[in-house]
Design a protein around this motif. Sequence first.
Motif, short mmCIF file in Angstrom:
data_model
loop_
_atom_site.label_atom_id
_atom_site.label_comp_id
_atom_site.label_asym_id
_atom_site.label_seq_id
_atom_site.Cartn_x
_atom_site.Cartn_y
_atom_site.Cartn_z
N THR A 57 0.70 -1.21 -0.13
CA THR A 57 0.04 -0.02 -0.19
C THR A 57 0.80 1.24 -0.02
OG1 THR A 57 -0.43 -0.11 2.28
CG2 THR A 57 -1.97 -1.10 1.04
N GLY A 58 2.14 1.18 -0.02
CA GLY A 58 3.04 2.26 0.04
C GLY A 58 3.52 2.66 -1.41
N GLN A 59 4.71 2.65 -1.63
CA GLN A 59 5.13 3.10 -2.95
C GLN A 59 5.54 1.78 -3.54
OE1 GLN A 59 8.46 5.76 -1.98
NE2 GLN A 59 7.26 7.51 -1.75
N TRP A 60 4.60 1.28 -4.34
CA TRP A 60 4.68 -0.11 -4.89
C TRP A 60 4.73 0.12 -6.51
CZ3 TRP A 60 6.23 -4.83 -3.22
CH2 TRP A 60 6.17 -5.93 -4.08
N ARG A 61 5.87 -0.54 -7.12
CA ARG A 61 6.25 -0.28 -8.65
C ARG A 61 4.86 -0.42 -9.41
NH1 ARG A 61 12.19 -2.32 -9.89
NH2 ARG A 61 13.03 -0.96 -8.55
N ASP A 62 4.17 -1.71 -9.32
CA ASP A 62 2.96 -1.99 -10.28
C ASP A 62 1.68 -2.00 -9.57
OD1 ASP A 62 4.65 -2.38 -12.37
OD2 ASP A 62 4.92 -4.71 -11.97
N ALA A 63 1.43 -0.91 -8.71
CA ALA A 63 0.42 -0.93 -7.85
C ALA A 63 -0.87 -0.79 -8.84
CB ALA A 63 0.46 0.34 -6.81
N SER A 89 -1.83 -3.57 -10.32
CA SER A 89 -1.97 -4.68 -11.36
C SER A 89 -2.71 -5.66 -10.83
CB SER A 89 -0.48 -5.07 -11.59
OG SER A 89 0.00 -5.72 -10.39
N ALA A 90 -3.13 -6.76 -11.65
CA ALA A 90 -3.83 -7.70 -11.13
C ALA A 90 -3.08 -8.58 -10.01
CB ALA A 90 -4.22 -8.72 -12.37
N GLN A 91 -1.87 -8.83 -10.11
CA GLN A 91 -1.12 -9.62 -9.27
C GLN A 91 -0.61 -8.75 -7.77
OE1 GLN A 91 0.36 -12.42 -9.09
NE2 GLN A 91 -0.16 -12.88 -11.40
N HIS A 92 -0.82 -7.31 -7.97
CA HIS A 92 -0.69 -6.40 -6.73
C HIS A 92 -2.03 -6.54 -6.17
CE1 HIS A 92 -1.58 -2.55 -4.66
NE2 HIS A 92 -0.40 -2.59 -4.47
#
Length: 99
Positions: free
Chosen positions: A52-58, A60-63
Amino acid sequence: MPRGGAFIIRSQRIRGFAMIQGWFSRPVEVAVGVAGSIRHISNAQQAVELLTGQWRDAGSAQHGAALRACRRAMSGDVPADNAREAFISAAREAHVLVE
């Protein structure tokens, strides 16, 4: 209160704490931040904080799947290692998993 009753309450608290954290059988290593410092994610709660922070692929389906699985592990609906596997998939997709 009988001694056995106190034990049951203590046991439930310990169990509840473990469920809230959602401890993984083994930590997952991910590289985070600009410098790519290594973090050892040991439980579903830590994974949710990272997702929920700074995720590269926020987004996306996997996220999304990892976030749902980790939250369900924290509530005790699924085993923590199911959440761990979903988190690994999201980390691999985002190219942050240290393998």
